[in-house]
Design a protein around this motif. Structure first.
Motif, PDB file in Angstrom:
ATOM      1  N   LEU A 117       0.827  -1.207   0.000  1.00 46.81           N
ATOM      2  CA  LEU A 117       0.000   0.000   0.000  1.00 46.81           C
ATOM      3  C   LEU A 117       0.863   1.260   0.000  1.00 46.81           C
ATOM      4  O   LEU A 117       0.611   2.194  -0.768  1.00 46.81           O
ATOM      5  CB  LEU A 117      -0.940  -0.008   1.205  1.00 46.81           C
ATOM      6  N   TYR A 118       1.897   1.274   0.840  1.00 43.57           N
ATOM      7  CA  TYR A 118       2.784   2.439   0.896  1.00 43.57           C
ATOM      8  C   TYR A 118       3.439   2.678  -0.460  1.00 43.57           C
ATOM      9  O   TYR A 118       3.441   3.798  -0.965  1.00 43.57           O
ATOM     10  CB  TYR A 118       3.861   2.255   1.970  1.00 43.57           C
ATOM     11  N   SER A 119       3.990   1.632  -1.038  1.00 45.58           N
ATOM     12  CA  SER A 119       4.701   1.789  -2.312  1.00 45.58           C
ATOM     13  C   SER A 119       3.770   2.250  -3.422  1.00 45.58           C
ATOM     14  O   SER A 119       4.131   3.131  -4.211  1.00 45.58           O
ATOM     15  CB  SER A 119       5.375   0.470  -2.699  1.00 45.58           C
ATOM     16  N   LEU A 120       2.583   1.673  -3.497  1.00 46.39           N
ATOM     17  CA  LEU A 120       1.649   2.059  -4.546  1.00 46.39           C
ATOM     18  C   LEU A 120       1.123   3.480  -4.368  1.00 46.39           C
ATOM     19  O   LEU A 120       1.049   4.248  -5.330  1.00 46.39           O
ATOM     20  CB  LEU A 120       0.498   1.061  -4.637  1.00 46.39           C
ATOM     21  N   VAL A 121       0.756   3.830  -3.139  1.00 43.85           N
ATOM     22  CA  VAL A 121       0.241   5.178  -2.898  1.00 43.85           C
ATOM     23  C   VAL A 121       1.339   6.212  -3.135  1.00 43.85           C
ATOM     24  O   VAL A 121       1.107   7.243  -3.773  1.00 43.85           O
ATOM     25  CB  VAL A 121      -0.351   5.296  -1.475  1.00 43.85           C
ATOM     26  N   TYR A 122       2.540   5.931  -2.646  1.00 42.60           N
ATOM     27  CA  TYR A 122       3.652   6.857  -2.873  1.00 42.60           C
ATOM     28  C   TYR A 122       3.948   6.991  -4.363  1.00 42.60           C
ATOM     29  O   TYR A 122       4.152   8.099  -4.867  1.00 42.60           O
ATOM     30  CB  TYR A 122       4.911   6.385  -2.127  1.00 42.60           C
ATOM     31  N   TRP A 123       3.981   5.860  -5.060  1.00 46.93           N
ATOM     32  CA  TRP A 123       4.250   5.863  -6.506  1.00 46.93           C
ATOM     33  C   TRP A 123       3.184   6.673  -7.244  1.00 46.93           C
ATOM     34  O   TRP A 123       3.504   7.490  -8.113  1.00 46.93           O
ATOM     35  CB  TRP A 123       4.304   4.425  -7.010  1.00 46.93           C
ATOM     36  N   LEU A 124       1.921   6.456  -6.889  1.00 52.89           N
ATOM     37  CA  LEU A 124       0.842   7.204  -7.550  1.00 52.89           C
ATOM     38  C   LEU A 124       0.898   8.695  -7.237  1.00 52.89           C
ATOM     39  O   LEU A 124       0.746   9.534  -8.136  1.00 52.89           O
ATOM     40  CB  LEU A 124      -0.524   6.646  -7.134  1.00 52.89           C
ATOM     41  N   CYS A 125       1.106   9.034  -5.976  1.00 48.48           N
ATOM     42  CA  CYS A 125       1.054  10.440  -5.569  1.00 48.48           C
ATOM     43  C   CYS A 125       2.277  11.248  -5.983  1.00 48.48           C
ATOM     44  O   CYS A 125       2.149  12.432  -6.291  1.00 48.48           O
ATOM     45  CB  CYS A 125       0.874  10.534  -4.059  1.00 48.48           C
ATOM     46  N   PHE A 126       3.447  10.623  -5.981  1.00 45.12           N
ATOM     47  CA  PHE A 126       4.656  11.414  -6.168  1.00 45.12           C
ATOM     48  C   PHE A 126       5.440  11.071  -7.425  1.00 45.12           C
ATOM     49  O   PHE A 126       6.368  11.796  -7.770  1.00 45.12           O
ATOM     50  CB  PHE A 126       5.560  11.287  -4.939  1.00 45.12           C
ATOM     51  N   ILE A 127       5.090  10.006  -8.114  1.00 45.58           N
ATOM     52  CA  ILE A 127       5.785   9.654  -9.352  1.00 45.58           C
ATOM     53  C   ILE A 127       4.847   9.833 -10.544  1.00 45.58           C
ATOM     54  O   ILE A 127       5.160  10.544 -11.493  1.00 45.58           O
ATOM     55  CB  ILE A 127       6.336   8.204  -9.315  1.00 45.58           C
ATOM     56  N   VAL A 128       3.682   9.205 -10.484  1.00 42.39           N
ATOM     57  CA  VAL A 128       2.749   9.249 -11.611  1.00 42.39           C
ATOM     58  C   VAL A 128       2.168  10.648 -11.792  1.00 42.39           C
ATOM     59  O   VAL A 128       2.108  11.154 -12.906  1.00 42.39           O
ATOM     60  CB  VAL A 128       1.623   8.202 -11.425  1.00 42.39           C
ATOM     61  N   ILE A 129       1.755  11.283 -10.721  1.00 44.52           N
ATOM     62  CA  ILE A 129       1.122  12.596 -10.822  1.00 44.52           C
ATOM     63  C   ILE A 129       2.111  13.645 -11.343  1.00 44.52           C
ATOM     64  O   ILE A 129       1.727  14.526 -12.104  1.00 44.52           O
ATOM     65  CB  ILE A 129       0.503  13.016  -9.480  1.00 44.52           C
ATOM     66  N   LYS A 130       3.389  13.534 -10.967  1.00 41.72           N
ATOM     67  CA  LYS A 130       4.390  14.470 -11.500  1.00 41.72           C
ATOM     68  C   LYS A 130       4.586  14.273 -12.994  1.00 41.72           C
ATOM     69  O   LYS A 130       4.909  15.212 -13.695  1.00 41.72           O
ATOM     70  CB  LYS A 130       5.727  14.300 -10.778  1.00 41.72           C
ATOM     71  N   GLY A 131       4.424  13.043 -13.475  1.00 40.98           N
ATOM     72  CA  GLY A 131       4.514  12.760 -14.899  1.00 40.98           C
ATOM     73  C   GLY A 131       5.875  13.017 -15.507  1.00 40.98           C
ATOM     74  O   GLY A 131       5.971  13.555 -16.602  1.00 40.98           O
ATOM     75  N   THR A 132       6.913  12.604 -14.828  1.00 39.60           N
ATOM     76  CA  THR A 132       8.260  12.837 -15.332  1.00 39.60           C
ATOM     77  C   THR A 132       8.695  11.811 -16.369  1.00 39.60           C
ATOM     78  O   THR A 132       9.747  11.959 -16.977  1.00 39.60           O
ATOM     79  CB  THR A 132       9.272  12.826 -14.175  1.00 39.60           C
TER      80      THR A 132
END
Length: 170
Positions: A117-132
């Protein structure tokens, strides 16, 4: 009454020291080995195992402390870990106190679920949303191997903390 209070204070001070040691092991570069680029999120099993079976309030406060330590060492997402760990420790403590037993399997399932849960939520909130770019690569090359590493460390952490928790039981 005073003796019980002193034992409780001693127990929670020791728990906080274990969480602090886990944070240092996790976030100081070169102490914990990285396996194929995956890092162990050592705070997750430490705080989840220590708080399972504790009262909901004390579990939430220990989770808040662990999250604050992790947030202090991060420059990008202040407050995310505090909220995440306070909530997950509260939920896990409530489950263990009211529905399920505090066993090895329960602790591994809780640690595994929280790590995923931590990895997925962190990935979604801080990696995917930034769209780098490279979001899928980051998920499969770093976060999922880190989850596997964390789950393996959870089994070891359980056998380290179980006798300590039994000895500190108030």
């Amino acid at each position: 009454m005073t003796d019980t209070r002193n034992k409780q204070v001693k127990k929670y001070v020791i728990y906080c020291l274990f969480i602090l040691i886990a944070e240092l092991l996790q976030n100081v570069s070169g102490i914990m080995p990285e396996i194929f680029g995956a890092r162990c999120f050592l705070i997750i099993p430490t705080v989840m195992i220590l708080t399972s079976g504790e009262g909901e309030l004390s579990a939430s406060l220990l989770g808040l402390f662990a999250g604050a330590l992790w947030d202090i060492s991060s420059a990008t997402h202040m407050g995310f870990n505090c909220i995440f760990f306070a909530l997950t420790c509260f939920i896990a403590s409530a489950l263990v106190n009211n529905i399920i037993r505090n066993t090895f399997i329960t602790n591994i399932i809780i640690c595994s679920s929280v790590a995923v849960l931590y990895s997925l939520v962190y990935w979604l909130c801080f990696i995917v949303i930034k769209g780098t770019g490279g979001e899928a690569y980051t998920l499969f090359a770093f976060y999922l191997p880190s989850v596997i590493y964390t789950v393996a460390a959870s089994a070891i952490a359980y056998f380290i903390f179980k006798p300590i928790k039994a000895r500190l039981k108030v």
